[in-house]
Motif scaffolding. Structure first.
Motif, PDB file in Angstrom:
ATOM      1  N   LEU A 146       0.833  -1.205   0.000  1.00  0.00           N
ATOM      2  CA  LEU A 146       0.000   0.000   0.000  1.00  0.00           C
ATOM      3  C   LEU A 146       0.864   1.251   0.000  1.00  0.00           C
ATOM      4  CD1 LEU A 146      -2.927  -0.943   2.423  1.00  0.00           C
ATOM      5  CD2 LEU A 146      -2.893  -0.992  -0.085  1.00  0.00           C
ATOM      6  N   ASP A 147       1.958   1.217   0.745  1.00  0.00           N
ATOM      7  CA  ASP A 147       2.864   2.371   0.749  1.00  0.00           C
ATOM      8  C   ASP A 147       3.461   2.587  -0.634  1.00  0.00           C
ATOM      9  OD1 ASP A 147       2.372   2.782   3.442  1.00  0.00           O
ATOM     10  OD2 ASP A 147       4.177   1.721   4.104  1.00  0.00           O
ATOM     11  N   ALA A 148       3.850   1.508  -1.291  1.00  0.00           N
ATOM     12  CA  ALA A 148       4.400   1.619  -2.649  1.00  0.00           C
ATOM     13  C   ALA A 148       3.343   2.179  -3.591  1.00  0.00           C
ATOM     14  CB  ALA A 148       4.877   0.252  -3.131  1.00  0.00           C
ATOM     15  N   CYS A 149       2.123   1.717  -3.465  1.00  0.00           N
ATOM     16  CA  CYS A 149       1.023   2.218  -4.286  1.00  0.00           C
ATOM     17  C   CYS A 149       0.829   3.712  -4.053  1.00  0.00           C
ATOM     18  CB  CYS A 149      -0.256   1.456  -3.955  1.00  0.00           C
ATOM     19  SG  CYS A 149      -1.709   2.000  -4.877  1.00  0.00           S
ATOM     20  N   ALA A 150       0.853   4.149  -2.794  1.00  0.00           N
ATOM     21  CA  ALA A 150       0.673   5.566  -2.463  1.00  0.00           C
ATOM     22  C   ALA A 150       1.762   6.420  -3.103  1.00  0.00           C
ATOM     23  CB  ALA A 150       0.676   5.752  -0.950  1.00  0.00           C
ATOM     24  N   GLU A 151       3.003   5.980  -2.994  1.00  0.00           N
ATOM     25  CA  GLU A 151       4.115   6.736  -3.588  1.00  0.00           C
ATOM     26  C   GLU A 151       3.952   6.839  -5.098  1.00  0.00           C
ATOM     27  OE1 GLU A 151       7.612   4.594  -2.422  1.00  0.00           O
ATOM     28  OE2 GLU A 151       7.341   5.056  -0.283  1.00  0.00           O
ATOM     29  N   LEU A 152       3.630   5.725  -5.730  1.00  0.00           N
ATOM     30  CA  LEU A 152       3.490   5.718  -7.187  1.00  0.00           C
ATOM     31  C   LEU A 152       2.309   6.576  -7.647  1.00  0.00           C
ATOM     32  CD1 LEU A 152       4.317   1.990  -7.878  1.00  0.00           C
ATOM     33  CD2 LEU A 152       5.593   3.968  -8.740  1.00  0.00           C
ATOM     34  N   LEU A 153       1.223   6.547  -6.910  1.00  0.00           N
ATOM     35  CA  LEU A 153       0.083   7.386  -7.275  1.00  0.00           C
ATOM     36  C   LEU A 153       0.475   8.856  -7.303  1.00  0.00           C
ATOM     37  CD1 LEU A 153      -2.809   5.631  -5.362  1.00  0.00           C
ATOM     38  CD2 LEU A 153      -2.730   6.071  -7.824  1.00  0.00           C
ATOM     39  N   ASP A 154       1.238   9.277  -6.298  1.00  0.00           N
ATOM     40  CA  ASP A 154       1.672  10.675  -6.259  1.00  0.00           C
ATOM     41  C   ASP A 154       2.637  10.993  -7.394  1.00  0.00           C
ATOM     42  OD1 ASP A 154       0.092  11.194  -4.080  1.00  0.00           O
ATOM     43  OD2 ASP A 154       1.728  11.179  -2.622  1.00  0.00           O
ATOM     44  N   GLU A 155       3.442  10.017  -7.774  1.00  0.00           N
ATOM     45  CA  GLU A 155       4.453  10.251  -8.818  1.00  0.00           C
ATOM     46  C   GLU A 155       3.900  10.145 -10.233  1.00  0.00           C
ATOM     47  OE1 GLU A 155       7.707   7.530  -8.108  1.00  0.00           O
ATOM     48  OE2 GLU A 155       7.839   8.158  -5.999  1.00  0.00           O
ATOM     49  N   ILE A 156       3.085   9.121 -10.500  1.00  0.00           N
ATOM     50  CA  ILE A 156       2.684   8.863 -11.891  1.00  0.00           C
ATOM     51  C   ILE A 156       1.178   8.876 -12.132  1.00  0.00           C
ATOM     52  CG2 ILE A 156       4.798   7.545 -12.372  1.00  0.00           C
ATOM     53  CD1 ILE A 156       3.121   4.970 -12.083  1.00  0.00           C
ATOM     54  N   GLY A 157       0.369   8.871 -11.074  1.00  0.00           N
ATOM     55  CA  GLY A 157      -1.077   8.892 -11.225  1.00  0.00           C
ATOM     56  C   GLY A 157      -1.682   7.511 -11.403  1.00  0.00           C
ATOM     57  N   TYR A 158      -3.005   7.446 -11.286  1.00  0.00           N
ATOM     58  CA  TYR A 158      -3.716   6.171 -11.323  1.00  0.00           C
ATOM     59  C   TYR A 158      -3.626   5.488 -12.687  1.00  0.00           C
ATOM     60  CZ  TYR A 158      -7.403   2.709 -10.825  1.00  0.00           C
ATOM     61  OH  TYR A 158      -8.103   1.530 -10.803  1.00  0.00           O
ATOM     62  N   GLU A 159      -3.758   6.246 -13.750  1.00  0.00           N
ATOM     63  CA  GLU A 159      -3.765   5.646 -15.092  1.00  0.00           C
ATOM     64  C   GLU A 159      -2.474   4.899 -15.394  1.00  0.00           C
ATOM     65  OE1 GLU A 159      -6.416   5.294 -17.036  1.00  0.00           O
ATOM     66  OE2 GLU A 159      -7.512   6.302 -15.427  1.00  0.00           O
ATOM     67  N   ALA A 160      -1.329   5.439 -14.975  1.00  0.00           N
ATOM     68  CA  ALA A 160      -0.036   4.802 -15.249  1.00  0.00           C
ATOM     69  C   ALA A 160       0.327   3.730 -14.213  1.00  0.00           C
ATOM     70  CB  ALA A 160       1.065   5.866 -15.315  1.00  0.00           C
ATOM     71  N   LEU A 161      -0.438   3.649 -13.147  1.00  0.00           N
ATOM     72  CA  LEU A 161      -0.186   2.679 -12.094  1.00  0.00           C
ATOM     73  C   LEU A 161      -0.419   1.258 -12.621  1.00  0.00           C
ATOM     74  CD1 LEU A 161       0.352   2.472  -8.965  1.00  0.00           C
ATOM     75  CD2 LEU A 161      -2.135   2.331  -8.727  1.00  0.00           C
ATOM     76  N   SER A 162       0.417   0.324 -12.197  1.00  0.00           N
ATOM     77  CA  SER A 162       0.219  -1.081 -12.558  1.00  0.00           C
ATOM     78  C   SER A 162       0.669  -1.951 -11.392  1.00  0.00           C
ATOM     79  CB  SER A 162       1.016  -1.443 -13.815  1.00  0.00           C
ATOM     80  OG  SER A 162       2.409  -1.443 -13.526  1.00  0.00           O
ATOM     81  N   THR A 163       0.172  -3.174 -11.387  1.00  0.00           N
ATOM     82  CA  THR A 163       0.585  -4.103 -10.332  1.00  0.00           C
ATOM     83  C   THR A 163       2.075  -4.409 -10.442  1.00  0.00           C
ATOM     84  OG1 THR A 163      -0.167  -5.938 -11.720  1.00  0.00           O
ATOM     85  CG2 THR A 163      -1.684  -5.152 -10.003  1.00  0.00           C
ATOM     86  N   THR A 164       2.609  -4.430 -11.644  1.00  0.00           N
ATOM     87  CA  THR A 164       4.043  -4.675 -11.832  1.00  0.00           C
ATOM     88  C   THR A 164       4.860  -3.548 -11.204  1.00  0.00           C
ATOM     89  OG1 THR A 164       3.604  -5.871 -13.881  1.00  0.00           O
ATOM     90  CG2 THR A 164       5.857  -5.065 -13.550  1.00  0.00           C
TER      91      THR A 164
END
Length: 193
Positions: A2-20
């Motif tokens: 979840l922490d990794a997801c939070a960081e990535l959301l702030d950096e790249i946004g939901y659309e660019a987010l992936s499970t990988t």
């Protein structure tokens, strides 16, 4: 994760987010992600649930530590907590309570803003002597939704939340609730404004 997801959301946004990407950032195998979450939407929902729970906890702690003489001050404190979390909690600004995710995050019958409205309603009933009514339920829900929308505008205008728009959100919520709820306080002593 979840922490990794939070960081990535702030950096790249939901659309660019992936499970990988989440697995890479968390330093775990992709299979570990899928063991707990079927897709990125499920991870975003879990993160939003965590954010709502953190918000409710922080507001509750604030009300234990501070004494608000008026419910106007209590409303301002709730908005201040939202703004502070928006500025300081990773992923909070990227996933607002009702964005991207399904509406039934906290329980099967309520969306996140409804849960927050319920907590605010409880505060008004217990601490400030409001009369329990359907009007109170509706007024608090509308105030939470309106406040959430105006606060989103504040953060679209300025990454730290345009102070003048945050202040307008407070005025909007206080003004609406004052107008909608004053009849509910009939016979109740005024606790200030």
């Amino acid at each position: 994760m979840l922490d990794a997801c939070a960081e990535l959301l702030d950096e790249i946004g939901y659309e660019a987010l992936s499970t990988t990407r989440i697995a890479d950032r968390a330093g775990v195998a992709i299979g570990s992600v899928y063991q707990f979450f079927p897709d990125k939407k499920a991870i975003a929902e879990a993160l939003t649930r965590r954010n709502v729970e953190l918000f409710v906890t922080r507001v509750g702690r604030r009300f234990l530590l501070e004494d608000y003489l008026s419910w106007w001050a209590a409303i301002d404190a709730i908005i201040d907590e939202y703004v502070d979390m928006h500025r300081s909690v990773p992923g909070f600004r990227s996933l607002h309570f009702s964005d991207v995710v399904e509406l039934n995050l906290i329980d099967s019958s309520s969306d996140s803003n409804t849960v927050i409205a319920g907590r605010l309603r409880g505060l008004l009933l217990e601490e400030y002597g409001m009369a329990d009514s359907e009007e109170l339920d509706l007024a608090v829900l509308v105030a939470v939704e309106a406040g959430d929308a105006v606060l989103k505008l504040a953060f679209r205008r300025d990454a730290d939340g345009a102070p003048e728009i945050v202040e307008e959100a407070k005025k909007l919520v206080r003004g609406y609730l004052r107008q909608a709820l004053e009849p509910s306080r009939a016979g109740q002593p005024s606790r200030g404004s």
